[in-house]
Design an enzyme around this catalytic site. Structure first.
Site, PDB file in Angstrom:
ATOM      1  N   GLY A  47      10.179-113.735  42.664  1.00  0.00           N
ATOM      2  CA  GLY A  47       9.082-113.938  43.300  1.00  0.00           C
ATOM      3  C   GLY A  47       8.946-113.208  44.774  1.00  0.00           C
ATOM      4  N   SER A  48       7.799-113.316  45.416  1.00  0.00           N
ATOM      5  CA  SER A  48       7.753-112.954  46.828  1.00  0.00           C
ATOM      6  C   SER A  48       7.253-114.015  47.626  1.00  0.00           C
ATOM      7  CB  SER A  48       6.592-111.670  46.695  1.00  0.00           C
ATOM      8  OG  SER A  48       7.163-110.775  45.838  1.00  0.00           O
ATOM      9  N   ASN A  49       7.438-113.945  48.711  1.00  0.00           N
ATOM     10  CA  ASN A  49       6.744-114.852  49.862  1.00  0.00           C
ATOM     11  C   ASN A  49       5.868-114.191  50.683  1.00  0.00           C
ATOM     12  OD1 ASN A  49       8.969-116.634  48.995  1.00  0.00           O
ATOM     13  ND2 ASN A  49      10.463-115.713  50.669  1.00  0.00           N
TER      14      ASN A  49
END
Length: 358
Positions: free
Chosen positions: A233-235
């Site tokens: 995932g990404s932040n």
């Protein structure tokens, strides 16, 4: 290209102080000899490279913007996207050979994309003219870089393609196929799904009721768990105006893409005065900014837990395994056979076929 075609450009005021390393270039094919798929174009753009080599591309129309961006991008990553285009076009085994290419994936994309006429009617022709111009221009810019550089001077190494037999001047169709392959990365071209679809063999000679082979079915059953983004995932962190010292909003995007290969981000700034002015990053070979900012808006990408796939187990007709039940009636499973060329180790060309079922 004659030397007088390169003209100096005054840097944008907003970035004049940032220009530590500039490459000032105007791109025009208006009087070039007719060469390659872009022979009829008259594109013109300026490219200014600032610190760390980031290209700032400025043009008066969408085709020219794509042209300048494609040229600048190719200077840095031509071989990366050239390889992806070969794969997406279903010609990897033909051009790279059976060992380096992937004939199953070639056949898969031949099936998904159909003929060029079908592809254009279903996907390209439905898009706004400026989008089509942007993609055509990007392909033209990549071609200009290839003509100027020559295949013998392209980058070497594992990520390079110097003197590679699979390098050629592309047209917009090749680039469109690459763009669609990226779009399918979360669906049909996701690894497990693709493997499941390729493994389908249809009914065997004994008229078995299993229209999907066991390996394909097991692959599809594994999709649900495999695609859960527990460890990926990404932040992103957004601070609104009430949370900052100067009253302006701040967005931090931390997209988790790889540092190498076709999934790596490429940073750029694209401008059509009065119409489009966006800085940010795009995936390799995309002619537009994927995440970035304008003077008013910034955006980024993350992931969520929504289900991207809905799988159904169909009831097959016991008297005909190429029919399935839907709303109380039997519907036919249709088939389509596609073919692709393979260069064998001996250098001979062979035709391979596969039948897909829908």
């Amino acid at each position: 290209i004659k030397q007088e075609k390169y003209r100096m450009q005054i840097p944008f005021k907003a970035m004049a102080a940032a220009v530590a390393l500039s490459q000032l270039l105007a791109c025009s094919d208006s009087s070039d000899p007719a060469k390659g798929p872009d022979q009829a174009t008259t594109d013109s753009a300026s490219v200014i490279r600032t610190e760390f080599g980031i290209p700032h591309v400025k043009a008066d129309d969408w085709g020219s913007l794509g042209y300048g961006y494609g040229y600048a991008y190719a200077q840095d990553n031509f071989c990366v996207t050239m390889r992806e285009i070969v794969m997406a076009s279903g010609r990897s085994a033909e051009l790279m050979g059976e060992a380096e290419g992937d004939i199953e994936r070639d056949l898969f994309f031949r099936y998904l994309n159909g003929t060029e006429e079908e592809f254009r009617a279903n996907y390209v022709d439905t898009l706004p003219t400026e989008v089509q111009d942007l993609v055509q221009g990007f392909a033209n810019g990549m071609n200009r870089y290839l003509r100027e550089t020559g295949v013998e001077n392209l980058p070497e190494g594992d990520a390079g393609c110097r003197n590679a037999s699979w390098v050629y001047e592309i047209d917009d169709f090749g680039l469109w196929q690459h763009l669609r392959r990226i779009a399918l990365g979360g669906s049909s071209d996701q690894g497990l799904v693709r493997a499941g679809l390729i493994a389908v063999t249809g009914p065997d000679a004994a008229d078995t009721l299993q229209a999907v082979s066991a390996p394909a079915l097991e692959s599809l059953r594994a999709v649900g768990e495999a695609l859960r983004p527990d460890d990926k995932g990404s932040n992103a962190i957004l601070a609104g105006r009430d949370a900052t010292q100067d009253g302006g909003s701040v967005l931090l995007g931390n997209p988790h893409q790889p540092w190498q290969g076709s999934g790596r981000w490429y940073e750029a700034h694209l401008t059509i005065p009065g119409e489009y002015d966006v800085a940010g990053a795009s995936l390799q070979g995309l002619p537009f900014i994927g995440i970035g900012f304008t003077k008013d808006v910034a955006w980024t990408h993350t992931v969520d837990y929504a289900s991207r796939f809905t799988l159904y187990e169909l009831k097959l007709n016991p008297n005909n395994p190429l029919q399935y039940e839907y709303d109380g009636e039997w519907r036919d499973i249709t088939s389509k056979t596609v073919s692709a060329l393979v260069k064998t180790e001996s250098g001979d060309m062979e035709t391979r076929e596969k039948t897909f079922y829908t």
